[in-house]
Design an enzyme around this catalytic site. Structure first.
Site, PDB file in Angstrom:
ATOM      1  N   TYR A 132      57.121  -8.378 -30.329  1.00  0.00           N
ATOM      2  CA  TYR A 132      57.011  -7.017 -30.868  1.00  0.00           C
ATOM      3  C   TYR A 132      55.710  -6.412 -30.359  1.00  0.00           C
ATOM      4  CZ  TYR A 132      56.240  -3.197 -34.165  1.00  0.00           C
ATOM      5  OH  TYR A 132      56.001  -1.963 -34.712  1.00  0.00           O
TER       6      TYR A 132
ATOM      7  N   GLU B 186      56.794   2.057 -29.517  1.00  0.00           N
ATOM      8  CA  GLU B 186      57.168   0.768 -30.104  1.00  0.00           C
ATOM      9  C   GLU B 186      58.276   0.112 -29.288  1.00  0.00           C
ATOM     10  OE1 GLU B 186      57.953  -0.416 -34.617  1.00  0.00           O
ATOM     11  OE2 GLU B 186      59.700   0.578 -33.749  1.00  0.00           O
TER      12      GLU B 186
END
Length: 376
Positions: free
Chosen positions: A101, A185
């Protein structure tokens, strides 16, 4: 301005961030043609500006062109949390060896930027932060120095990412700065079986105030509840709960969301009708709320000020008259306080609308709405 996944990946590609090969399809036939061009197993991904696509069935795999067309037909038109999938991203299926992530965002509380990186990707970041907070590396970023090679290596090392990752982290930061983004993101950022770092997903929020500096060709959504509300001049944000919330003033609406949560329910939306709670505004607000299939009850929480409560009450009565049978399906809890509150309550009582329940306090109204949403 939130971008669709395919738009985020177009930005990534322009900044040298590897993404799977693929294109957008608006019809099942287009999905079949793209899958044939790719000549490999593909993934069909609903293009909506909300999370939870996988759980909703909006992400499907297809072995070839024929199954790609079948799966695209299942996904196109799908309603995911009030967002209709009008198109799908058809891209080559990529097998991850490991998932990570990575995100860079504006940290409003600190007046700077924040990097968040983890060696555990593919799950919702809120869930990861709650279950294993040590697995999420948070690093404030100096707006002046930004993310250079040393900072990228530090982030990768702390999060346990491979040695190929720092270059991609640098480029993700470049997207944030060069494109005037508020959020960049990737979840998951993957390492493939042949040791390539690839952005398997992408989420980008651009700062609309910076549009004059760019030649963005991204249009706001033409469909969905948020777009419908925006067209009516309403401040609406779709949430994940089942209690619809209407209030006048952002602060009051935010407080109402908290009180609903405290009553054991989850708000379905944020909807601020502002100071001019006319019949038309109330009708528009109720129409948006009642169009959400997740809503099981509605809480109207109004504090009369410049717009008195009697005007609000008249607006509610008129709105329910305009909505007709659409206003009968779910209970509407109303709490009025402030200027001319007693007159407003009397107007609602005299109307005797079967959907309306009046409660005098905000806590009591929230508890009633939560109970009704639960079917009690």
């Amino acid at each position: 301005m939130d971008l669709y996944e395919y738009q985020a990946k177009e930005l990534f590609g322009r900044h040298g961030i590897p993404v799977p090969a693929g294109r957008v399809a608006a019809t099942p036939a287009e999905a079949r043609a793209i899958a044939a061009e790719l000549n490999t197993p593909v993934v069909i991904k609903a293009q909506v500006k909300t999370g939870g696509r996988g759980k909703a069935g909006g992400i499907r795999t297809a072995a070839g062109p024929v199954t790609a067309e079948i799966e695209a037909d299942r996904v196109i038109g799908m309603d995911i949390k009030g967002h209709i999938a009008h198109s799908v991203l058809v891209e080559a299926a990529t097998v991850p060896f490991e998932e990570y992530y990575a995100a860079f965002l504006v940290d409003r509380a600190e007046g700077g930027f924040l990097a968040m990186v983890s060696g555990q990707g593919g799950m919702e970041i809120e869930e990861l932060a709650a279950t294993d907070p040590d697995a999420l590396v948070r690093l404030p970023i100096d707006p002046v120095t930004g993310v250079d090679a040393d900072t990228a290596r530090l982030l990768a090392a702390k999060a346990g990412l491979p040695e190929q990752a720092p270059e991609v982290l640098e480029r993700l930061w470049r997207v944030l700065v060069a494109e005037d983004a508020l959020l960049v993101e990737v979840n998951p950022l993957i390492c493939t079986t042949d040791q390539r770092i690839v952005a398997l997903d992408g989420k980008v929020t651009l700062d609309g105030n910076a549009a004059f500096r760019h030649s963005w060709a991204y249009a706001e959504d033409a469909a969905g509840l948020e777009a419908q509300a925006r067209a009516k001049g309403l401040n609406y944000v779709k949430l994940d709960g089942n209690v619809g919330v209407i209030g006048n003033g952002a602060g009051l609406v935010m407080s109402t969301l908290d009180v609903v949560a405290g009553a054991g329910a989850a708000p379905a939306n944020f909807l601020d009708i502002g100071g001019g709670a006319s019949a038309k505004v109330m009708a528009d607000g109720l129409e948006i709320i009642l169009a959400d299939p997740d809503v099981r009850s509605v809480l109207v929480n109004v504090f009369g000020g410049i717009t008195a409560c009697d005007a609000v009450a008249n607006g509610i009565v008129t709105a329910l008259g305009l909505l007709g049978e659409r206003g009968l399906g779910r209970p509407i809890v109303v709490r009025l306080d402030g200027n001319n509150a007693e007159v407003g309550r009397r107007i609602l009582s005299d109307a005797r609308h079967p959907a309306v329940r009046q409660v005098s306090t905000m806590d009591g109204a929230a508890e009633t709405a939560a109970r009704l949403a639960a079917g009690a």
